[in-house]
Design a protein around this motif. Structure first.
Motif, short mmCIF file in Angstrom:
data_model
loop_
_atom_site.label_atom_id
_atom_site.label_comp_id
_atom_site.label_asym_id
_atom_site.label_seq_id
_atom_site.Cartn_x
_atom_site.Cartn_y
_atom_site.Cartn_z
N THR A 76 19.26 -26.35 -30.64
CA THR A 76 18.76 -25.83 -31.90
C THR A 76 18.20 -26.99 -32.72
O THR A 76 18.64 -28.11 -32.59
N GLU A 77 17.27 -26.69 -33.56
CA GLU A 77 16.68 -27.72 -34.39
C GLU A 77 17.55 -28.07 -35.57
O GLU A 77 17.45 -29.14 -36.12
N THR A 78 18.44 -27.19 -35.97
CA THR A 78 19.20 -27.41 -37.19
C THR A 78 20.42 -28.29 -37.00
O THR A 78 20.77 -29.06 -37.87
N ASP A 79 21.10 -28.18 -35.87
CA ASP A 79 22.34 -28.95 -35.74
C ASP A 79 22.44 -29.77 -34.47
O ASP A 79 23.41 -30.50 -34.29
N GLY A 80 21.49 -29.67 -33.55
CA GLY A 80 21.52 -30.49 -32.35
C GLY A 80 22.47 -30.02 -31.26
O GLY A 80 22.60 -30.67 -30.24
N PHE A 81 23.14 -28.90 -31.47
CA PHE A 81 24.06 -28.37 -30.46
C PHE A 81 23.32 -27.44 -29.51
O PHE A 81 22.36 -26.79 -29.90
N ILE A 102 32.71 -31.15 -19.82
CA ILE A 102 31.91 -32.38 -19.77
C ILE A 102 30.99 -32.47 -20.98
O ILE A 102 30.85 -33.54 -21.59
N GLU A 103 30.38 -31.35 -21.38
CA GLU A 103 29.53 -31.35 -22.56
C GLU A 103 30.34 -31.69 -23.82
O GLU A 103 29.91 -32.47 -24.66
N VAL A 104 31.54 -31.10 -23.91
CA VAL A 104 32.41 -31.36 -25.06
C VAL A 104 32.82 -32.83 -25.08
O VAL A 104 32.83 -33.47 -26.14
N ALA A 105 33.14 -33.39 -23.93
CA ALA A 105 33.51 -34.80 -23.86
C ALA A 105 32.37 -35.68 -24.38
O ALA A 105 32.61 -36.63 -25.15
N ARG A 106 31.16 -35.38 -23.99
CA ARG A 106 30.00 -36.16 -24.46
C ARG A 106 29.82 -36.04 -25.96
O ARG A 106 29.57 -37.03 -26.65
N ILE A 107 29.94 -34.83 -26.47
CA ILE A 107 29.76 -34.60 -27.91
C ILE A 107 30.83 -35.30 -28.72
O ILE A 107 30.55 -35.91 -29.75
N LEU A 108 32.08 -35.22 -28.26
CA LEU A 108 33.19 -35.82 -29.00
C LEU A 108 33.36 -37.31 -28.74
O LEU A 108 34.11 -37.99 -29.43
N GLY A 116 37.01 -17.08 -21.45
CA GLY A 116 36.57 -16.67 -20.13
C GLY A 116 37.71 -16.28 -19.22
O GLY A 116 38.87 -16.58 -19.50
N LEU A 117 37.35 -15.66 -18.13
CA LEU A 117 38.33 -15.17 -17.19
C LEU A 117 38.28 -15.88 -15.84
O LEU A 117 39.02 -15.55 -14.95
N THR A 118 37.42 -16.86 -15.72
CA THR A 118 37.29 -17.57 -14.45
C THR A 118 38.09 -18.86 -14.50
O THR A 118 38.68 -19.20 -15.52
N ASN A 119 38.08 -19.58 -13.42
CA ASN A 119 38.78 -20.86 -13.39
C ASN A 119 37.96 -22.00 -14.00
O ASN A 119 38.40 -23.13 -14.04
N ARG A 120 36.77 -21.68 -14.50
CA ARG A 120 35.94 -22.68 -15.16
C ARG A 120 36.37 -22.82 -16.61
O ARG A 120 36.66 -21.84 -17.28
N VAL A 121 36.40 -24.04 -17.11
CA VAL A 121 36.75 -24.29 -18.50
C VAL A 121 35.51 -24.15 -19.36
O VAL A 121 34.52 -24.87 -19.17
N ARG A 122 35.55 -23.21 -20.30
CA ARG A 122 34.46 -23.02 -21.27
C ARG A 122 35.06 -23.07 -22.66
O ARG A 122 36.04 -22.39 -22.95
N ILE A 123 34.49 -23.87 -23.52
CA ILE A 123 35.01 -24.11 -24.85
C ILE A 123 34.01 -23.56 -25.87
O ILE A 123 32.81 -23.83 -25.76
N PRO A 124 34.50 -22.78 -26.85
CA PRO A 124 33.57 -22.22 -27.84
C PRO A 124 32.81 -23.30 -28.61
O PRO A 124 33.41 -24.25 -29.12
N THR A 125 31.51 -23.16 -28.68
CA THR A 125 30.67 -24.10 -29.40
C THR A 125 31.09 -24.18 -30.86
O THR A 125 31.12 -25.26 -31.45
N GLN A 126 31.43 -23.04 -31.45
CA GLN A 126 31.83 -23.03 -32.86
C GLN A 126 33.09 -23.87 -33.08
O GLN A 126 33.23 -24.50 -34.13
N TRP A 127 34.02 -23.88 -32.14
CA TRP A 127 35.22 -24.70 -32.28
C TRP A 127 34.84 -26.18 -32.35
O TRP A 127 35.37 -26.94 -33.16
N VAL A 128 33.93 -26.59 -31.49
CA VAL A 128 33.50 -27.99 -31.46
C VAL A 128 32.85 -28.35 -32.79
O VAL A 128 33.15 -29.40 -33.38
N LYS A 129 31.97 -27.49 -33.30
CA LYS A 129 31.32 -27.75 -34.58
C LYS A 129 32.35 -27.89 -35.70
O LYS A 129 32.27 -28.80 -36.51
N ARG A 130 33.33 -26.98 -35.73
CA ARG A 130 34.36 -27.05 -36.76
C ARG A 130 35.20 -28.32 -36.62
O ARG A 130 35.55 -28.96 -37.61
#
Length: 70
Positions: free
Chosen positions: A7-12, A21-27, A47-61
């Protein structure tokens, strides 16, 4: 090359969730730190799979509230 549109407004990425991995880079931490925080319940996942997915809003907060340690 990143597959997500930024996005142009916040870079996320313009997605509802991010990979560990994306969260690690951001943090600015290692991916093992993110996986450990997920396992300890300090980082929420969705999510319901074995993949770790983290809410984008949590990272922003988290980035705006530095009083909360990882």
């Amino acid at each position: 090359m990143n597959q997500y549109t930024h996005t142009e407004t916040d870079g996320f990425p313009d997605t509802p969730t991010l990979s560990a991995i994306e969260v690690a880079r951001i943090l600015g931490v290692g991916k093992n730190a993110v996986y450990a925080a997920v396992k300890d319940g300090r980082i929420p996942t969705v999510g319901l799979t074995n993949r770790v997915r983290i809410p984008t809003q949590w990272v922003k907060r988290h980035l705006t509230d530095w009083t909360q340690p990882l």
